[in-house]
Design a protein around this motif. Structure first.
Motif, PDB file in Angstrom:
ATOM      1  N   LEU A   1       2.478   1.786  -3.330  1.00  0.00           N
ATOM      2  CA  LEU A   1       1.351   2.375  -4.340  1.00  0.00           C
ATOM      3  C   LEU A   1       1.173   3.746  -4.253  1.00  0.00           C
ATOM      4  O   LEU A   1       0.745   4.479  -5.099  1.00  0.00           O
ATOM      5  CB  LEU A   1      -0.062   1.676  -4.253  1.00  0.00           C
ATOM      6  N   MET A   2       1.370   4.134  -2.706  1.00  0.00           N
ATOM      7  CA  MET A   2       0.892   5.734  -2.690  1.00  0.00           C
ATOM      8  C   MET A   2       2.420   6.468  -2.959  1.00  0.00           C
ATOM      9  O   MET A   2       1.954   7.466  -3.097  1.00  0.00           O
ATOM     10  CB  MET A   2       0.678   5.882  -1.156  1.00  0.00           C
ATOM     11  N   LYS A   3       3.224   5.825  -2.875  1.00  0.00           N
ATOM     12  CA  LYS A   3       4.776   6.568  -3.380  1.00  0.00           C
ATOM     13  C   LYS A   3       4.890   6.242  -4.657  1.00  0.00           C
ATOM     14  O   LYS A   3       5.755   7.089  -5.223  1.00  0.00           O
ATOM     15  CB  LYS A   3       5.926   5.977  -2.709  1.00  0.00           C
ATOM     16  N   SER A   4       4.095   5.792  -5.405  1.00  0.00           N
ATOM     17  CA  SER A   4       4.302   5.586  -6.885  1.00  0.00           C
ATOM     18  C   SER A   4       4.364   6.938  -7.665  1.00  0.00           C
ATOM     19  O   SER A   4       3.959   7.915  -7.195  1.00  0.00           O
ATOM     20  CB  SER A   4       3.189   4.745  -7.507  1.00  0.00           C
TER      21      SER A   4
ATOM     22  N   ARG B   1      -7.811   8.783  -3.980  1.00  0.00           N
ATOM     23  CA  ARG B   1      -7.273   7.520  -3.981  1.00  0.00           C
ATOM     24  C   ARG B   1      -6.411   7.061  -3.077  1.00  0.00           C
ATOM     25  O   ARG B   1      -6.551   5.771  -2.666  1.00  0.00           O
ATOM     26  CB  ARG B   1      -6.424   7.635  -5.551  1.00  0.00           C
TER      27      ARG B   1
ATOM     28  N   LEU C   1      -2.383  -5.778  -3.478  1.00  0.00           N
ATOM     29  CA  LEU C   1      -2.230  -5.767  -2.134  1.00  0.00           C
ATOM     30  C   LEU C   1      -2.185  -7.386  -1.428  1.00  0.00           C
ATOM     31  O   LEU C   1      -1.751  -7.533  -0.341  1.00  0.00           O
ATOM     32  CB  LEU C   1      -3.422  -4.959  -1.328  1.00  0.00           C
TER      33      LEU C   1
ATOM     34  N   GLY D   1       0.685  -1.254   0.153  1.00  0.00           N
ATOM     35  CA  GLY D   1      -0.045  -0.077   0.075  1.00  0.00           C
ATOM     36  C   GLY D   1       0.934   1.280  -0.014  1.00  0.00           C
ATOM     37  O   GLY D   1       0.731   2.173  -0.687  1.00  0.00           O
TER      38      GLY D   1
ATOM     39  N   ASP E   1       3.169   7.539 -10.278  1.00  0.00           N
ATOM     40  CA  ASP E   1       1.899   7.683 -11.257  1.00  0.00           C
ATOM     41  C   ASP E   1       0.784   8.037 -10.500  1.00  0.00           C
ATOM     42  O   ASP E   1      -0.390   7.517 -10.110  1.00  0.00           O
ATOM     43  CB  ASP E   1       1.851   6.204 -11.658  1.00  0.00           C
ATOM     44  N   PRO E   2       0.824   9.408 -10.055  1.00  0.00           N
ATOM     45  CA  PRO E   2      -0.675   9.926  -9.231  1.00  0.00           C
ATOM     46  C   PRO E   2      -1.855   9.742 -10.024  1.00  0.00           C
ATOM     47  O   PRO E   2      -1.656   9.933 -11.419  1.00  0.00           O
ATOM     48  CB  PRO E   2      -0.171  11.248  -8.845  1.00  0.00           C
ATOM     49  N   PHE E   3      -2.983   9.817  -9.643  1.00  0.00           N
ATOM     50  CA  PHE E   3      -4.079   9.932 -10.213  1.00  0.00           C
ATOM     51  C   PHE E   3      -4.409  11.247 -10.520  1.00  0.00           C
ATOM     52  O   PHE E   3      -4.989  12.080  -9.916  1.00  0.00           O
ATOM     53  CB  PHE E   3      -5.214   9.154  -9.687  1.00  0.00           C
TER      54      PHE E   3
ATOM     55  N   VAL F   1      -6.644  -1.282   2.824  1.00  0.00           N
ATOM     56  CA  VAL F   1      -5.385  -2.046   3.818  1.00  0.00           C
ATOM     57  C   VAL F   1      -5.920  -1.924   5.178  1.00  0.00           C
ATOM     58  O   VAL F   1      -5.681  -3.230   5.851  1.00  0.00           O
ATOM     59  CB  VAL F   1      -4.191  -1.219   3.845  1.00  0.00           C
TER      60      VAL F   1
ATOM     61  N   ARG G   1      -8.928   2.007 -11.729  1.00  0.00           N
ATOM     62  CA  ARG G   1      -7.795   1.802 -11.058  1.00  0.00           C
ATOM     63  C   ARG G   1      -7.365   1.142  -9.642  1.00  0.00           C
ATOM     64  O   ARG G   1      -6.625   0.317  -9.464  1.00  0.00           O
ATOM     65  CB  ARG G   1      -7.113   3.268 -11.397  1.00  0.00           C
TER      66      ARG G   1
ATOM     67  N   GLU H   1      -6.266  12.560  -6.538  1.00  0.00           N
ATOM     68  CA  GLU H   1      -4.902  11.521  -5.946  1.00  0.00           C
ATOM     69  C   GLU H   1      -5.303  11.138  -4.552  1.00  0.00           C
ATOM     70  O   GLU H   1      -5.074  10.395  -4.100  1.00  0.00           O
ATOM     71  CB  GLU H   1      -3.787  12.077  -6.509  1.00  0.00           C
TER      72      GLU H   1
END
Lengths: 201, 295
Positions: free
Chosen positions: A192-195, B172, B238, A189, A197-199, B180, B230, B169
């Motif tokens: 994914l948050m650090k990716s 998201r 996860l 998780g 590729d923000p939305f 989680v 997405r 974002e």
């Protein structure tokens, strides 16, 4: 696969039977179990006496739908309820009463891990919501305690099970399958948050 | 309202069916999920047990899950229709369904702790009424268990700990955090209902009303449809899996809606509904007769 070869567990649940189980294993439980949920746990925690001997017994976190048919009780639906609510009470109950098996559902924390390790106890995860599949594993209703005081959903039902399926979530060494899954998902998780590729609309 | 008896009987049938018969879109979702999990894995074994449970509940005419939940009724009625009478017929139907074991005695007095024998009390069941320019009554019922209700979450943006700002974002990140945090504890694989905006109360109302949408629909708002897609994909990596015991299938679906907000508030509200997704609906005549089933 280990999963396809379920371990069989039968009441009374001896330290040897339970001690050989490992987190992740698939088990089929047979024999007597006692349902217990919020009210019963609080009652035992506060020092209340058990009407039955719980040594080497199983507590099942379950509030079944039971109806009266002639002079018998018939279980209409009986799946596990969320166990984490009982976590604060478990160490004392396991210690005072010698309970050997807890059956329920959902994550449990360090307190239960510690109680399982200290008491040679296991936490079995049943399939949440599978009230019909699991009700069929109840061969008969052997008794009812605290029905008046706590209501039928909160009462202690004595159920006889035959091949009730579950997964060992915490073993008597304190290994916790759910904690392993949770840690991995927390790491993923965060990734994914650090990716990069923000939305963005 | 005419035909009180007919109304009670139709509403009883709606409750019975909701309690024992999983809607087809959700069952198909479970079947699809089952195929994506490895053979002889825990995830596959659990999903197969869930599908077996769906069939048995139908065959046995018995509740899918013993926690028959809180009952939420959504009514759309013709202009001027007597909603008091409709509520009273619904309460009678709830009491009968409880007596016959389609509902558990599941309503607790929050002060005394005593259980209510009929499931009819202040706040139980919950009603939403809306008048519509139509000659028929549209009724939908959600039965939502406590395990999944407990894992719902509400965020106020900005949420520093998640690095979530006041944009999509940020939304998201909140949803990822909610998935989680929930792990399998709401009886995964579940369906998420998300509301962007609203206030503390309407945010939850809107997030729950997302459960009235069909599993395979998409948000009519393109950007939200993209976000739904997405997040659903991200939920798989996860590796939470059914019951939180590992696997791909943490969620069967994810629905996002939005409401207006005041400038100072930006809430993201997430409701979780378990795999035993008890949701049914019907169109009825003003006399309470069935015209057709929804879902």
């Amino acid at each position: 696969m280990a999963l396809l070869k379920p371990r069989r567990l039968e009441y009374p649940f001896t330290p040897e039977q339970v001690g050989s189980l490992r987190a992740g294993q698939f088990v089929l439980v047979s024999g007597l179990v006692y349902t217990a949920r919020d009210r019963i746990h609080k009652y035992f925690f506060d020092g209340g006496k058990s009407p039955v001997d719980l040594k080497n017994a199983a507590l099942y976190h379950c509030g079944p739908v039971v109806i009266r048919k002639d002079s018998d009780w018939v279980v209409r639906a009986a799946g596990p309820t969320t166990s984490i609510r009982e976590e604060p009470y478990l160490p004392r109950i396991i210690k005072d009463h010698g309970v050997r098996v807890i059956i329920g559902k959902g994550s449990m924390g360090k307190v239960t891990e510690g109680a399982c390790k200290a008491g040679g106890c296991v936490y079995l995860h049943a399939v949440g919501g599978a009230a019909q599949v699991l009700a069929e594993k109840v061969v008969s209703v052997k008794g009812l305690y605290f029905g008046e005081e706590f209501g039928l959903a909160e009462a202690m039902w004595v159920l006889e099970l035959k091949d009730f399926p579950a997964i060992v979530a915490i073993d008597s060494k304190g290994h916790n399958l759910l904690r392993r899954v949770k840690s991995a998902s927390l790491r993923m998780g965060r990734k994914l948050m650090k990716s990069s590729d923000p939305f963005i609309p | 309202m005419k035909n009180h008896v007919q109304w009670e009987s139709s509403l009883f049938e709606l409750i019975r069916r909701t309690s024992v018969d999983l809607p087809c879109d959700i069952e198909q979702g479970l079947r699809r999920a089952c195929k994506t999990e490895k053979k002889s894995s825990r995830a596959r074994w659990i999903l197969e047990a869930l599908l077996e449970n769906v069939q048995k509940a139908r065959d046995n005419d018995a509740p899918l899950c013993q926690d028959t939940g809180s009952l939420i009724f959504y009514f759309q009625v013709p202009v001027g229709f007597d909603t008091n009478a409709l509520a009273s017929a619904t309460r009678l139907a709830v009491a009968r369904a409880t007596r016959l074991g389609y509902l558990r005695q599941n309503t607790i007095d929050s002060v005394s702790g005593s259980a209510c024998a009929t499931n009819v009390a202040y706040g139980a069941p919950t009603f939403y009424f809306e008048q519509c320019a139509r000659g028929t009554v549209d009724v939908r019922l959600l039965m939502k268990g406590g395990g999944c209700e407990n894992v719902g979450k509400q965020y106020s943006l900005p949420a520093e700990s998640l690095g979530a700002g006041r944009d999509l974002e940020g939304v998201r990140r909140c949803v990822l955090d909610a998935v989680v945090s929930a792990q399998g504890n709401g009886c995964a694989p579940g369906i998420l209902g998300v509301c962007i905006g609203g206030d503390r109360a309407t945010g939850y109302e809107c997030s729950k009303s997302q459960f009235l949408r069909k599993l395979d629909d998409k948000s009519p708002v393109k950007i939200l449809a993209r976000l739904e897609d997405r997040l659903l994909k991200e939920s798989k990596v996860l590796e939470i899996g059914p019951m939180g015991l590992g696997g791909n299938t943490a969620l069967l679906g994810l629905k996002i809606g939005s409401m207006s907000r005041v400038p100072a508030s930006f809430f993201v509200t997430v409701s979780y509904m378990c795999w035993a997704f008890r949701r049914r609906g019907a169109v009825l005549t003003v006399r309470g007769g069935f015209k057709k089933w929804l879902y």
